[in-house]
Design a protein around this motif. Structure first.
Motif, mmCIF file in Angstrom:
data_model
loop_
_atom_site.group_PDB
_atom_site.id
_atom_site.type_symbol
_atom_site.label_atom_id
_atom_site.label_comp_id
_atom_site.label_asym_id
_atom_site.label_seq_id
_atom_site.Cartn_x
_atom_site.Cartn_y
_atom_site.Cartn_z
ATOM 1 N N THR A 9 0.887 -1.204 -0.188
ATOM 2 C CA THR A 9 0.039 -0.021 -0.063
ATOM 3 C C THR A 9 0.776 1.321 -0.122
ATOM 4 O OG1 THR A 9 -0.196 -0.493 2.451
ATOM 5 C CG2 THR A 9 -2.166 -0.844 0.908
ATOM 6 N N GLY A 10 0.725 2.226 -0.879
ATOM 7 C CA GLY A 10 1.214 3.214 -1.170
ATOM 8 C C GLY A 10 2.289 3.034 -2.220
ATOM 9 N N ALA A 11 1.876 2.158 -3.077
ATOM 10 C CA ALA A 11 2.973 1.671 -4.070
ATOM 11 C C ALA A 11 3.275 2.592 -5.356
ATOM 12 C CB ALA A 11 2.636 0.195 -4.773
ATOM 13 N N SER A 12 2.454 3.660 -5.422
ATOM 14 C CA SER A 12 2.629 4.446 -6.573
ATOM 15 C C SER A 12 3.615 5.259 -6.692
ATOM 16 C CB SER A 12 1.289 5.088 -6.857
ATOM 17 O OG SER A 12 1.042 6.063 -5.837
ATOM 18 N N SER A 13 4.233 5.606 -5.660
ATOM 19 C CA SER A 13 5.480 6.614 -5.463
ATOM 20 C C SER A 13 6.347 6.364 -4.424
ATOM 21 C CB SER A 13 4.870 7.956 -5.320
ATOM 22 O OG SER A 13 4.294 8.200 -4.140
ATOM 23 N N GLY A 14 7.509 7.091 -4.508
ATOM 24 C CA GLY A 14 8.599 7.085 -3.444
ATOM 25 C C GLY A 14 9.094 5.915 -3.019
ATOM 26 N N ILE A 15 9.077 5.563 -1.648
ATOM 27 C CA ILE A 15 9.551 4.429 -1.160
ATOM 28 C C ILE A 15 8.882 3.273 -1.556
ATOM 29 C CG2 ILE A 15 10.080 3.272 1.209
ATOM 30 C CD1 ILE A 15 10.559 5.856 2.295
ATOM 31 N N GLY A 16 7.286 3.278 -1.680
ATOM 32 C CA GLY A 16 6.597 1.969 -2.043
ATOM 33 C C GLY A 16 6.674 1.533 -3.394
ATOM 34 N N PRO A 203 19.614 17.334 4.391
ATOM 35 C CA PRO A 203 20.509 16.432 4.214
ATOM 36 C C PRO A 203 21.151 15.688 5.256
ATOM 37 C CG PRO A 203 21.484 18.677 4.219
ATOM 38 C CD PRO A 203 19.787 18.916 4.125
ATOM 39 N N PRO A 204 21.846 14.450 5.196
ATOM 40 C CA PRO A 204 22.090 13.851 3.825
ATOM 41 C C PRO A 204 20.940 13.133 3.592
ATOM 42 C CG PRO A 204 22.921 12.633 5.772
ATOM 43 C CD PRO A 204 22.387 13.861 6.377
ATOM 44 N N VAL A 205 20.665 13.032 2.279
ATOM 45 C CA VAL A 205 19.439 12.326 1.591
ATOM 46 C C VAL A 205 19.733 11.185 0.866
ATOM 47 C CG1 VAL A 205 17.493 12.985 -0.111
ATOM 48 C CG2 VAL A 205 18.536 14.850 1.148
ATOM 49 N N ASP A 206 18.937 10.128 1.167
ATOM 50 C CA ASP A 206 19.194 8.738 0.803
ATOM 51 C C ASP A 206 18.233 8.691 -0.514
ATOM 52 O OD1 ASP A 206 20.973 7.393 2.343
ATOM 53 O OD2 ASP A 206 19.699 7.509 3.964
ATOM 54 N N PRO A 207 18.430 7.725 -1.347
ATOM 55 C CA PRO A 207 17.469 7.443 -2.576
ATOM 56 C C PRO A 207 16.663 6.488 -1.942
ATOM 57 C CG PRO A 207 19.700 6.337 -2.695
ATOM 58 C CD PRO A 207 19.914 6.921 -1.588
ATOM 59 N N PRO A 208 15.411 6.411 -2.543
ATOM 60 C CA PRO A 208 14.204 5.479 -1.846
ATOM 61 C C PRO A 208 14.900 4.036 -2.017
ATOM 62 C CG PRO A 208 13.746 6.369 -4.084
ATOM 63 C CD PRO A 208 14.725 7.230 -3.845
ATOM 64 N N GLU A 209 15.667 3.750 -3.007
ATOM 65 C CA GLU A 209 16.048 2.243 -3.193
ATOM 66 C C GLU A 209 16.706 1.895 -2.075
ATOM 67 O OE1 GLU A 209 15.011 3.854 -6.969
ATOM 68 O OE2 GLU A 209 16.464 4.609 -5.283
ATOM 69 N N ARG A 210 17.468 2.788 -1.276
ATOM 70 C CA ARG A 210 18.159 2.286 -0.217
ATOM 71 C C ARG A 210 17.159 1.828 1.076
ATOM 72 N NH1 ARG A 210 21.643 5.521 4.389
ATOM 73 N NH2 ARG A 210 22.448 3.716 5.362
ATOM 74 N N VAL A 211 15.849 2.578 1.305
ATOM 75 C CA VAL A 211 14.983 2.084 2.211
ATOM 76 C C VAL A 211 14.276 0.816 1.546
ATOM 77 C CG1 VAL A 211 13.019 2.701 3.266
ATOM 78 C CG2 VAL A 211 14.788 4.606 2.540
ATOM 79 N N ALA A 212 14.159 0.627 0.293
ATOM 80 C CA ALA A 212 13.306 -0.436 -0.355
ATOM 81 C C ALA A 212 14.251 -1.662 -0.108
ATOM 82 C CB ALA A 212 13.136 -0.453 -1.794
ATOM 83 N N ASP A 213 15.606 -1.661 -0.112
ATOM 84 C CA ASP A 213 16.305 -2.721 0.200
ATOM 85 C C ASP A 213 16.327 -3.024 1.629
ATOM 86 O OD1 ASP A 213 17.314 -2.785 -2.460
ATOM 87 O OD2 ASP A 213 19.080 -1.717 -2.081
ATOM 88 N N ALA A 214 15.946 -2.329 2.470
ATOM 89 C CA ALA A 214 16.056 -2.520 3.988
ATOM 90 C C ALA A 214 14.698 -3.355 4.133
ATOM 91 C CB ALA A 214 15.933 -1.254 4.839
#
Length: 321
Positions: A9-16, A203-214
């Motif tokens: 849920t929340g899959a359309s943008s950002g971390i989701g 800052p510092p700003v992480d890409p959403p892919e880093r959170v996705a990997d977690a």
């Protein structure tokens, strides 16, 4: 690898959206949900394959239940449910209209509660399942001009802790939380705004892919809480151990780092409905893009810190006389 059924849920943008891509790359079967169909279609196209798309507003319990029904009807079960849906509003508490404040809390706190209620009931029937809620660094600290979001994320943290206690009798069920710091997502520019300036991630700003990997790692090996962000622990330490210094610094730093210089009129952003045109992709707030701002902010922060410490020291001297 064993293919799992993952609801996002929340899959359309950002971390989701990034998490959907990470699960798809792993070979999992996906059920993508968000308020807007256009955003879901874009996210589904970026994942490849044929994920199930179910437009869902998580503030509506009946829609969350229908989402679970659709997932089970299509795939027979739900192994992992990830909730990253969120909206944000900037502005001093008294300047944010009550209906906007309430809607942010409804989306960011009552929405995850709706998700958790439905997911845990399904997991109880199955005897297993992993629920991953998306918290925030702002569920561990506070920041001015973000009261609705902070209030909701502190609530989500308490909800997750309580759910872990209540599912101790079910060793196959896991309740996890990921707590990102500044992440390059559209939430900042699409937020409701009554602060006068467009928001940005400090800052510092992480890409959403880093959170996705977690998030994917949590699905593989569940843990209670994972923090993602280089500055998270430092901020949490300052908030807990040096509250007077933290409170003196956080206002100026929010104005310097958390708000851009791009003026905006009061507006509701995407709080009540999805906005067109963002595509759900990152907002361009890379580490490099904010490097110059950070350098200037460090100097400003040092000066403010010195002033704050001097005031605290002077207050201590005065009180001892």
């Amino acid at each position: 690898m064993t293919s799992r059924v993952v609801v996002l849920t929340g899959a359309s943008s950002g971390i989701g959206r990034a998490a959907a891509g990470a699960f798809a790359a792993r070979g999992d079967r996906l059920v993508l949900a968000a308020r807007g169909l256009a955003g879901l279609e874009s996210a589904a196209a970026s994942c490849g394959g044929t994920p199930l798309m179910v437009p869902t507003d998580i503030t509506r319990a009946v829609e969350v239940e229908a989402l679970a029904d659709a997932a089970v009807e299509q795939f027979g079960r739900i192994d992992v449910w990830v909730d990253t849906a969120a909206v944000m509003a900037y502005g001093k508490f008294e300047d944010v209209p009550a209906h906007v404040f309430d809607r942010v809390v409804a989306t960011d706190l009552l929405g995850p509660a709706n998700v958790a209620r439905v997911a845990l009931r399904r997991f109880r029937r199955q005897g297993r399942g992993t629920l991953i809620l998306c918290g925030s660094l702002l569920g561990h600290i506070t920041a001015p001009q973000m009261a609705p979001y902070v209030t909701a994320k502190w609530g989500v943290r308490g909800l997750a802790r309580t759910l872990r206690q209540e599912t101790r009798d079910a060793p196959g069920i896991h309740v996890c939380m990921v707590s990102p710091g500044s992440t390059d997502t559209p939430i900042f520019t699409s937020a409701a705004n009554y602060a006068g300036f467009v928001g940005r991630p400090p800052p510092p700003v992480d890409p959403p892919e880093r959170v996705a990997d977690a998030i994917v790692r949590l699905a593989d090996r569940p843990r209670a809480d994972v923090s993602v962000g280089a500055a998270n622990r430092v901020m949490e330490f300052g908030f807990a151990a040096l509250p007077r210094v933290y409170d003196a610094l956080v206002g100026p730093m929010m104005s310097r780092l958390g708000l851009s210089r791009r003026a905006t009129a009061p507006q509701n952003g995407n709080v009540f409905a999805p906005q067109r045109g963002s595509g759900g992709r990152p907002g361009g707030w890379s580490r490099g893009a904010v490097g110059a701002t950070l350098g200037g902010a460090v100097g400003a922060g040092t000066a403010v810190a010195a002033l704050a410490l001097r005031k605290i020291r002077d207050a201590g001297v005065s009180s001892s006389r």
